[in-house]
Design an enzyme around this catalytic site. Structure first.
Site, PDB file in Angstrom:
ATOM      1  N   ASP A 196       0.892  -1.157   0.000  1.00 42.06           N
ATOM      2  CA  ASP A 196       0.000   0.000   0.000  1.00 42.06           C
ATOM      3  C   ASP A 196       0.934   1.211   0.000  1.00 42.06           C
ATOM      4  OD1 ASP A 196      -2.476   1.499   0.545  1.00 42.06           O
ATOM      5  OD2 ASP A 196      -1.585   1.819   2.512  1.00 42.06           O
ATOM      6  N   LEU A 197       0.421   2.381  -0.360  1.00 36.55           N
ATOM      7  CA  LEU A 197       1.315   3.542  -0.457  1.00 36.55           C
ATOM      8  C   LEU A 197       1.179   4.462   0.766  1.00 36.55           C
ATOM      9  CD1 LEU A 197       3.361   5.147  -2.126  1.00 36.55           C
ATOM     10  CD2 LEU A 197       1.453   6.139  -3.398  1.00 36.55           C
ATOM     11  N   ASP A 198       0.038   5.152   0.853  1.00 41.24           N
ATOM     12  CA  ASP A 198      -0.158   6.108   1.947  1.00 41.24           C
ATOM     13  C   ASP A 198      -0.198   5.367   3.287  1.00 41.24           C
ATOM     14  OD1 ASP A 198      -0.908   8.245   3.566  1.00 41.24           O
ATOM     15  OD2 ASP A 198      -3.023   8.028   3.080  1.00 41.24           O
ATOM     16  N   THR A 223       1.271  10.430   3.234  1.00 45.95           N
ATOM     17  CA  THR A 223       0.513  11.441   2.504  1.00 45.95           C
ATOM     18  C   THR A 223      -0.796  11.778   3.221  1.00 45.95           C
ATOM     19  OG1 THR A 223       0.068   9.572   1.053  1.00 45.95           O
ATOM     20  CG2 THR A 223       1.368  11.351   0.136  1.00 45.95           C
ATOM     21  N   LYS A 261      -8.447   6.725   6.010  1.00 47.78           N
ATOM     22  CA  LYS A 261      -7.274   5.972   5.540  1.00 47.78           C
ATOM     23  C   LYS A 261      -7.684   4.832   4.620  1.00 47.78           C
ATOM     24  CE  LYS A 261      -3.710   6.478   9.057  1.00 47.78           C
ATOM     25  NZ  LYS A 261      -3.016   5.748  10.139  1.00 47.78           N
ATOM     26  N   GLY A 262      -7.122   4.808   3.436  1.00 44.38           N
ATOM     27  CA  GLY A 262      -7.375   3.712   2.505  1.00 44.38           C
ATOM     28  C   GLY A 262      -8.708   3.813   1.774  1.00 44.38           C
ATOM     29  N   ILE A 263      -9.504   4.835   2.129  1.00 49.54           N
ATOM     30  CA  ILE A 263     -10.835   5.024   1.526  1.00 49.54           C
ATOM     31  C   ILE A 263     -10.696   5.910   0.277  1.00 49.54           C
ATOM     32  CG2 ILE A 263     -13.135   6.024   1.999  1.00 49.54           C
ATOM     33  CD1 ILE A 263     -12.565   3.613   3.747  1.00 49.54           C
ATOM     34  N   ARG A 273     -11.364   8.606  -2.882  1.00 52.21           N
ATOM     35  CA  ARG A 273     -11.668  10.043  -2.849  1.00 52.21           C
ATOM     36  C   ARG A 273     -13.176  10.308  -2.761  1.00 52.21           C
ATOM     37  NH1 ARG A 273      -9.356  12.930  -7.918  1.00 52.21           N
ATOM     38  NH2 ARG A 273      -7.655  11.554  -7.314  1.00 52.21           N
ATOM     39  N   SER A 294      -2.546   0.442  -4.275  1.00 51.97           N
ATOM     40  CA  SER A 294      -3.015   1.661  -3.612  1.00 51.97           C
ATOM     41  C   SER A 294      -4.358   2.102  -4.166  1.00 51.97           C
ATOM     42  CB  SER A 294      -1.989   2.778  -3.841  1.00 51.97           C
ATOM     43  OG  SER A 294      -2.510   4.031  -3.477  1.00 51.97           O
ATOM     44  N   ALA A 295      -5.175   2.738  -3.317  1.00 50.88           N
ATOM     45  CA  ALA A 295      -6.453   3.286  -3.757  1.00 50.88           C
ATOM     46  C   ALA A 295      -6.279   4.628  -4.459  1.00 50.88           C
ATOM     47  CB  ALA A 295      -7.367   3.466  -2.544  1.00 50.88           C
ATOM     48  N   SER A 296      -5.080   5.211  -4.353  1.00 54.64           N
ATOM     49  CA  SER A 296      -4.880   6.581  -4.845  1.00 54.64           C
ATOM     50  C   SER A 296      -4.770   6.677  -6.360  1.00 54.64           C
ATOM     51  CB  SER A 296      -3.620   7.173  -4.222  1.00 54.64           C
ATOM     52  OG  SER A 296      -3.399   8.458  -4.772  1.00 54.64           O
ATOM     53  N   ASN A 317      -3.336   9.250  -7.510  1.00 54.29           N
ATOM     54  CA  ASN A 317      -2.123  10.072  -7.629  1.00 54.29           C
ATOM     55  C   ASN A 317      -0.859   9.275  -7.299  1.00 54.29           C
ATOM     56  OD1 ASN A 317      -3.396  12.756  -8.144  1.00 54.29           O
ATOM     57  ND2 ASN A 317      -4.336  12.316  -6.170  1.00 54.29           N
ATOM     58  N   LYS A 377     -10.932  -1.208  -1.390  1.00 48.96           N
ATOM     59  CA  LYS A 377     -10.665  -2.146  -0.302  1.00 48.96           C
ATOM     60  C   LYS A 377     -11.800  -1.979   0.706  1.00 48.96           C
ATOM     61  CE  LYS A 377      -5.795  -0.952  -0.968  1.00 48.96           C
ATOM     62  NZ  LYS A 377      -4.640  -0.197  -0.449  1.00 48.96           N
ATOM     63  N   GLU A 412       0.033  -3.176   4.740  1.00 48.16           N
ATOM     64  CA  GLU A 412      -1.130  -2.284   4.799  1.00 48.16           C
ATOM     65  C   GLU A 412      -1.231  -1.551   6.136  1.00 48.16           C
ATOM     66  OE1 GLU A 412      -3.758  -0.760   3.861  1.00 48.16           O
ATOM     67  OE2 GLU A 412      -3.995  -1.435   1.818  1.00 48.16           O
ATOM     68  N   ASP A 413      -1.654  -0.277   6.079  1.00 46.43           N
ATOM     69  CA  ASP A 413      -1.871   0.479   7.323  1.00 46.43           C
ATOM     70  C   ASP A 413      -3.361   0.613   7.648  1.00 46.43           C
ATOM     71  OD1 ASP A 413      -2.316   2.313   5.142  1.00 46.43           O
ATOM     72  OD2 ASP A 413      -2.368   3.902   6.644  1.00 46.43           O
TER      73      ASP A 413
HETATM   74  P1  B16 Z   1      -6.564  10.002  -4.215  1.00 44.24           P
HETATM   75  P2  B16 Z   1      -3.562   4.229  -0.094  1.00 44.24           P
HETATM   76  C1  B16 Z   1      -5.411   6.177  -0.185  1.00 44.24           C
HETATM   77  O1  B16 Z   1      -4.084   5.745  -0.396  1.00 44.24           O
HETATM   78  C2  B16 Z   1      -5.456   7.129   0.999  1.00 44.24           C
HETATM   79  O2  B16 Z   1      -5.122   6.415   2.209  1.00 44.24           O
HETATM   80  C3  B16 Z   1      -6.836   7.714   1.150  1.00 44.24           C
HETATM   81  O3  B16 Z   1      -6.869   8.626   2.229  1.00 44.24           O
HETATM   82  C4  B16 Z   1      -7.213   8.424  -0.178  1.00 44.24           C
HETATM   83  O4  B16 Z   1      -8.514   8.975  -0.098  1.00 44.24           O
HETATM   84  C5  B16 Z   1      -7.125   7.411  -1.316  1.00 44.24           C
HETATM   85  O5  B16 Z   1      -5.815   6.873  -1.368  1.00 44.24           O
HETATM   86  C6  B16 Z   1      -7.451   8.045  -2.656  1.00 44.24           C
HETATM   87  O6  B16 Z   1      -6.466   8.985  -2.974  1.00 44.24           O
HETATM   88  O7  B16 Z   1      -7.515  11.078  -3.843  1.00 44.24           O
HETATM   89  O8  B16 Z   1      -5.123  10.470  -4.362  1.00 44.24           O
HETATM   90  O9  B16 Z   1      -7.014   9.207  -5.402  1.00 44.24           O
HETATM   91  O10 B16 Z   1      -3.464   4.115   1.410  1.00 44.24           O
HETATM   92  O11 B16 Z   1      -4.552   3.245  -0.702  1.00 44.24           O
HETATM   93  O12 B16 Z   1      -2.217   4.204  -0.755  1.00 44.24           O
HETATM   94 MG    MG Z   2      -2.786   3.230   3.302  1.00 45.44          MG
END
Ligand code: B16
Ligand code: MG
Length: 216
Positions: A9-11, A17, A45-47, A49, A114-116, A118, A145, A169-170
């Protein structure tokens, strides 16, 4: 079956972040006339956008049509992207590089889950991109997730059996996703939040290849 790949996982695992997500969401909440606490931020966290925005609007007691919600999410993301554009290698969390180097030199495959949306920008700015053999982010998989899709896609791209993967994972939803994918899960954070994981540590300085292999 032994270890073949590690999925990160990233964040909250490789970089922090969450603090930038918090600042950008807070700016959005304030512009709408309410505040948003760090405790509430923990629950994001992990949710994804869109889900994060839905929760924040509910906490603020407001609701908007979908079109306006899309605009608000884009506004927050613009501020967030400005912040992460300034990130450097100094923001990679302790223990990450040492572990990634050890995995690479032992030919263990490395993937991102990662869910991000970015994630690529963050990996580029922090110099982490060369370590990865596969990237799965919010642009590739849209099921959040605890759905296991993000990690199953990672195993598929790395061409390995899910049962030979370990996930870092965090977020408890991320640990749940790893378990549903029949992977080993290492929680990064507190035992009280991540107790379902096979192992929980406070950060990656506590992990080396031997610790991971011992899970099999
Ligand atoms: P974005 P991860 C997640 O990253 C973040 O923990 C979560 O807070 C954020 O809303 C999600 O990415 C989406 O990010 O807005 O950049 O698409 O923990 O899955 O690496
Ligand atoms: Mg995370």
């Amino acid at each position: 079956m032994g270890l073949e790949a590690c999925l990160f996982d990233l964040d909250g695992v490789l970089v922090d972040t969450a603090k930038y997500h918090y600042l950008a969401w807070k700016q959005l909440a304030n512009s709408l006339g309410f505040d948003f606490s760090e405790e509430e931020n923990e629950q994001l966290k992990g949710i994804s956008r869109v889900e994060s925005l839905r929760k924040i609007l509910a906490w603020g007691g407001v609701d908007f049509p979908q079109e306006r919600q899309d605009e608000l999410a884009a506004l927050k993301n613009g501020w967030y992207v400005e912040m992460i554009s300034e990130m450097t290698a100094n923001e990679v969390l302790p223990g990450s590089i040492k572990l990634l180097e050890e995995l690479k030199s032992n030919h263990i495959k490395i993937g991102l889950g990662s869910a991000s949306k970015n994630a690529k920008l963050i990996l580029d700015n922090t110099g982490l991109i060369p370590y990865f053999d596969a990237l799965v982010d919010g642009n590739i998989v849209n099921k959040s997730k605890p759905d296991p899709a993000v990690f199953l896609k990672g195993a598929e791209l790395l061409n390995v059996d899910p049962k030979s993967c370990v996930v870092f994972e965090d977020a408890s939803a991320g640990v749940e996703a790893a378990l549903r994918a029949e992977m080993k899960a290492i929680g990064i954070g507190a035992e009280k939040d991540l107790g379902k994981a096979h192992l929980v540590v406070s950060d990656l300085t506590h992990i080396d290849l031997k610790t991971i292999q011992n899970l099999f």
